[in-house]
Design a protein around this motif. Structure first.
Motif, PDB file in Angstrom:
ATOM      1  N   LEU A 148      13.922   9.967 -36.823  1.00 27.04           N
ATOM      2  CA  LEU A 148      15.205  10.676 -37.361  1.00 27.04           C
ATOM      3  C   LEU A 148      15.162  11.477 -38.207  1.00 27.04           C
ATOM      4  O   LEU A 148      15.571  11.167 -39.546  1.00 27.04           O
ATOM      5  CB  LEU A 148      16.212  10.281 -36.767  1.00 27.04           C
ATOM      6  CG  LEU A 148      16.873   9.961 -35.574  1.00 27.04           C
ATOM      7  CD1 LEU A 148      18.126   9.175 -35.514  1.00 27.04           C
ATOM      8  CD2 LEU A 148      16.246  10.776 -34.557  1.00 27.04           C
ATOM      9  N   ASP A 149      14.762  13.411 -38.614  1.00 26.82           N
ATOM     10  CA  ASP A 149      15.149  13.844 -40.329  1.00 26.82           C
ATOM     11  C   ASP A 149      16.201  13.800 -39.976  1.00 26.82           C
ATOM     12  O   ASP A 149      17.614  14.249 -39.606  1.00 26.82           O
ATOM     13  CB  ASP A 149      14.704  14.862 -39.485  1.00 26.82           C
ATOM     14  CG  ASP A 149      14.177  15.819 -41.236  1.00 26.82           C
ATOM     15  OD1 ASP A 149      14.600  15.579 -42.068  1.00 26.82           O
ATOM     16  OD2 ASP A 149      13.736  17.419 -41.044  1.00 26.82           O
ATOM     17  N   ALA A 150      16.742  13.201 -41.258  1.00 29.94           N
ATOM     18  CA  ALA A 150      18.077  12.819 -42.352  1.00 29.94           C
ATOM     19  C   ALA A 150      18.359  14.460 -42.890  1.00 29.94           C
ATOM     20  O   ALA A 150      19.890  14.246 -43.223  1.00 29.94           O
ATOM     21  CB  ALA A 150      17.845  12.249 -44.009  1.00 29.94           C
ATOM     22  N   ASN A 151      17.822  15.160 -42.462  1.00 28.65           N
ATOM     23  CA  ASN A 151      18.238  16.641 -42.796  1.00 28.65           C
ATOM     24  C   ASN A 151      18.891  17.408 -42.121  1.00 28.65           C
ATOM     25  O   ASN A 151      19.334  18.190 -42.180  1.00 28.65           O
ATOM     26  CB  ASN A 151      17.270  17.768 -43.600  1.00 28.65           C
ATOM     27  CG  ASN A 151      16.953  16.828 -45.011  1.00 28.65           C
ATOM     28  OD1 ASN A 151      17.382  16.800 -45.899  1.00 28.65           O
ATOM     29  ND2 ASN A 151      15.451  17.077 -45.198  1.00 28.65           N
TER      30      ASN A 151
ATOM     31  N   GLY B 128      13.026   9.535 -41.582  1.00 24.25           N
ATOM     32  CA  GLY B 128      12.183  10.509 -42.048  1.00 24.25           C
ATOM     33  C   GLY B 128      13.509  11.646 -43.336  1.00 24.25           C
ATOM     34  O   GLY B 128      14.114  12.068 -42.506  1.00 24.25           O
ATOM     35  N   THR B 129      12.094  12.539 -43.868  1.00 26.68           N
ATOM     36  CA  THR B 129      12.840  13.874 -44.472  1.00 26.68           C
ATOM     37  C   THR B 129      12.170  14.983 -43.980  1.00 26.68           C
ATOM     38  O   THR B 129      12.200  15.886 -44.116  1.00 26.68           O
ATOM     39  CB  THR B 129      12.732  13.580 -45.995  1.00 26.68           C
ATOM     40  OG1 THR B 129      11.286  13.293 -46.359  1.00 26.68           O
ATOM     41  CG2 THR B 129      13.277  12.489 -46.796  1.00 26.68           C
TER      42      THR B 129
ATOM     43  N   PHE C 153      18.021  16.435 -48.477  1.00 26.96           N
ATOM     44  CA  PHE C 153      16.394  15.557 -49.194  1.00 26.96           C
ATOM     45  C   PHE C 153      15.374  16.220 -49.182  1.00 26.96           C
ATOM     46  O   PHE C 153      14.748  17.160 -48.638  1.00 26.96           O
ATOM     47  CB  PHE C 153      17.170  14.507 -48.598  1.00 26.96           C
ATOM     48  CG  PHE C 153      18.047  13.938 -48.179  1.00 26.96           C
ATOM     49  CD1 PHE C 153      18.703  12.739 -49.337  1.00 26.96           C
ATOM     50  CD2 PHE C 153      18.441  13.986 -46.874  1.00 26.96           C
ATOM     51  CE1 PHE C 153      19.547  11.967 -49.426  1.00 26.96           C
ATOM     52  CE2 PHE C 153      19.643  13.300 -46.647  1.00 26.96           C
ATOM     53  CZ  PHE C 153      20.252  12.572 -48.646  1.00 26.96           C
ATOM     54  N   ALA C 154      14.667  16.501 -50.760  1.00 32.79           N
ATOM     55  CA  ALA C 154      13.585  16.865 -51.247  1.00 32.79           C
ATOM     56  C   ALA C 154      12.517  16.122 -50.812  1.00 32.79           C
ATOM     57  O   ALA C 154      10.968  16.202 -50.536  1.00 32.79           O
ATOM     58  CB  ALA C 154      13.651  17.425 -51.927  1.00 32.79           C
TER      59      ALA C 154
ATOM     60  N   ASP D  79       3.648   7.389 -39.645  1.00 33.65           N
ATOM     61  CA  ASP D  79       3.906   8.732 -38.579  1.00 33.65           C
ATOM     62  C   ASP D  79       5.346   8.530 -38.500  1.00 33.65           C
ATOM     63  O   ASP D  79       6.018   7.686 -37.681  1.00 33.65           O
ATOM     64  CB  ASP D  79       3.438   8.187 -37.330  1.00 33.65           C
ATOM     65  CG  ASP D  79       3.031   9.798 -36.110  1.00 33.65           C
ATOM     66  OD1 ASP D  79       4.607   9.836 -36.625  1.00 33.65           O
ATOM     67  OD2 ASP D  79       2.937   9.170 -34.873  1.00 33.65           O
ATOM     68  N   GLU D  80       5.708  10.122 -39.206  1.00 33.80           N
ATOM     69  CA  GLU D  80       7.074   9.438 -38.791  1.00 33.80           C
ATOM     70  C   GLU D  80       7.681  11.034 -37.622  1.00 33.80           C
ATOM     71  O   GLU D  80       8.811  11.423 -37.769  1.00 33.80           O
ATOM     72  CB  GLU D  80       7.910  10.665 -40.213  1.00 33.80           C
ATOM     73  CG  GLU D  80       7.458   9.975 -41.368  1.00 33.80           C
ATOM     74  CD  GLU D  80       8.258  10.543 -43.158  1.00 33.80           C
ATOM     75  OE1 GLU D  80       9.337  11.256 -42.634  1.00 33.80           O
ATOM     76  OE2 GLU D  80       8.119  10.543 -43.568  1.00 33.80           O
TER      77      GLU D  80
END
Length: 602
Positions: A251-254, A379-380, A349-350, A246-247
């Motif tokens: 935190l979304d690194a993007n 996360g991404t 980040f893709a 579960d992401e």
């Protein structure tokens, strides 16, 4: 010995003897024969080489073809396994919810309301408090209560007959689990709380031998898992195992993180991921934070220095926050694709593989174990459509025209309209296409309200409350006024305040300024012929989006409002107050005015 054969010349003179001899040919003939032999041998060798090359090429082509076929089979099998797991997740939603079907303009949509709080989140299988990101693993336990349990009891760490297995360390390749040895960058083995998943076998008929429903019988004949006969549907064609993470809490690194040099005024409000202080994450230093933010937002912020040693002065830090506040894409794409003076644009980040490679090899090198450990917090992609899904409680108080003693003076002017005022948000669907409020100019396809989609598609940004001031729309105010300066000091940019035009305020709030105060009217007229705060179905018919007060009316339980005291007969002043108190729309306006007042800088 024979005698010489007498031979006479034509002139009749005396003859001379001639002997006949047997010879092997001339030297010239011998050399010709030898050259022909060598030439033939060369052709034989050349032909042999050509044949061998052809056979080698054919064998190589067959190997490549077999490899490609096997890769395709594995890819199709893996995709089928993913589809099966996703199907189980969907079935879990269905099993734990009450479905509702809505049809609008021929488009039918189904949404699901959880039966209880437990069903609002996926059921954990193999999850542990020491493994906060892990949601499910393949095991012989049920996927959810009452659900399937197709896995065997054979752990993936046990070697198969051909010696293949999946180690515990390999299961942590995504680096979403805490490591047993946090100081090591090479040993990814998770801590002892992690149980390795078990294999799920898949047979020709689509069954799962060895699961809870089908027994696994091994044998060379009959309906057994290793009988390759074409008529045997129980023959196992493959196996798979999984771990689901579960992401949603990562935190979304993007998006996440701001420069370490951000001032308290710039970042204190924490209104989104872009304001997060990444130095609070174990392993993330100020230098690592600036390197990540500088690489990701290079063109927008234009930091000094070169990667990974970026520096953020006050100008670069301000550039970053201006870019964040001006983002109109929801951070779904890179904000700035223009090359900055350093020759790079904003980047993203893709995939998680790129994120791991960035942290391991670019940001901190492979020797930085602490930085590698911080990956379990990143996360991404954790962004989604921020769509309200309000559904009124079935046991909510309903609007009544009498009080608990049966007095008819305790009601309001909206008796019997609870379902009109408080419908499930997702039940009100667009029936006629229109341009949504926050569209671009010129209007793009994504700006249109599509027939069949929810009317309330996004949440209302409360920073728009700054547009409404005690001296009128913010766009008409002097930006050097004290209250305007205070708003800017709190992080509201001048550019955003300039968007508070009379037109935008009318569109988003239904308010107009009359030089002394604000008046509400947004075009919805009630049965009395007077303006009212519209409810969602009327707004849908008007082909526009609801404003701030209309959203309040749809979300606040109507039966809990506008409950007046006993009607003061004959006292006009008190009667006027009573009318205000027992009118739902006046109550909504008062609550909205209180919210606006509480948002001011004082």
């Amino acid at each position: 010995m024979k005698r010489p054969f007498p031979f006479s010349l034509s002139d009749g003179k005396s003859a001379f003897p001639i002997r006949r001899q047997r010879t092997g040919g001339s030297r010239l003939d011998s050399s010709r024969n030898g050259f022909a032999l060598v030439l033939v041998l060369c052709f034989v060798v050349l032909l042999t080489v050509v044949i061998l090359a052809y056979l080698s090429h054919s064998l190589l082509g067959r190997q490549v073809s077999n490899s490609s076929t096997n890769q395709t089979r594995a890819a199709l099998f893996a995709r089928g396994a993913c589809d099966t797991v996703i199907g189980d997740l969907k079935q879990e939603i269905v099993a734990g919810s009450t479905p509702s079907t809505i049809t609008a303009e021929g488009v039918t949509s189904t949404y699901y309301t959880p039966l209880n709080a437990t069903n609002a989140v996926p059921y954990g299988v193999g999850a542990n408090i020491a493994l906060p990101n892990l949601l499910k693993i393949s095991t012989n336990l049920p996927f959810y209560p009452g659900g399937p349990s197709p896995a065997t009891t054979d752990s993936t760490i046990n070697p198969s007959l051909n010696g293949r297995s999946v180690s515990r360390a390999r299961w942590n390749q995504p680096l979403l689990l805490p490591k047993a040895t946090p100081s090591s960058t090479t040993d990814l083995t998770p801590n002892n709380a992690f149980t390795a998943p078990s294999w799920i076998l898949v047979s020709r008929d689509g069954g799962n031998p060895g699961g809870s429903t089908v027994s696994a019988t091994f044998g060379a004949t009959g309906s057994t898992v290793n009988n390759a006969s074409q008529t045997n549907g129980k023959f196992v064609i493959g196996r798979y195992a999984y771990a689901i993470y579960d992401e949603g809490g990562l935190l979304d690194a993007n998006v996440a993180g701001c420069p370490s040099t951000a001032t308290q005024i710039q970042s204190a409000n924490k209104t989104g991921l872009a304001y997060a202080d990444l130095t609070q994450i174990p392993g993330m230093t100020a230098a690592a934070t600036d390197a990540l933010v500088g690489w990701r937002n290079y063109a927008s912020a234009q930091p000094g220095g070169a990667f990974p040693n970026f520096t953020f002065n006050s100008a670069a830090t301000t550039n970053y926050f201006n870019a964040i506040l001006g983002n109109t894409t929801g951070f779904l794409t890179t904000a700035n694709t223009t090359l900055a003076p350093g020759g790079a644009s904003d980047q993203k980040f893709a995939s998680r593989q790129q994120l791991i490679d960035f942290f391991n090899n670019a940001l901190g090198a492979t020797s930085d174990a602490a930085l590698q450990n911080s990956l379990q917090y990143f996360g991404t992609f954790s962004r989604d459509l921020n769509q309200p899904s309000f559904t009124p409680a079935s046991g909510r108080p309903l609007i009544s025209d009498t009080d608990s003693q049966g007095n008819s003076s305790a009601g309001n002017n909206s008796v019997g309209q609870d379902n009109n005022f408080n419908p499930p948000f997702l039940s009100i669907r667009v029936t006629n296409a229109f341009d949504r409020n926050a569209g671009t100019n010129p209007v793009q396809a994504q700006d249109m309200a599509v027939v069949g989609e929810p009317l309330v598609k996004k949440r209302f940004p409360l920073n728009r409350l700054a547009w409404i001031t005690y001296k009128g729309p913010s766009a008409t105010r002097g930006m050097n006024d004290v209250d305007m300066q205070s708003l800017q000091n709190d992080g509201i940019t001048q550019a955003f305040l300039q968007q508070g035009t009379p037109e935008n305020i009318q569109k988003y709030f239904g308010l107009t300024w009359n030089n002394t105060g604000w008046t509400y009217s947004h075009g919805i007229v009630g049965s009395s012929g007077q303006p009212i705060i519209g409810y969602l179905s009327l707004i849908r018919d008007a082909a526009r989006e609801p404003d701030f007060f209309e959203l309040l009316k749809a979300a606040l339980t109507a039966g809990s409002l506008a409950k007046g005291a006993t009607n003061p007969n004959g006292h006009l002043e008190e009667a006027s107050d009573y009318n205000y108190d027992t009118t739902l729309d006046y109550q909504i306006l008062q609550i909205g005015a209180n919210i606006i007042d509480q948002s001011t800088t004082d």
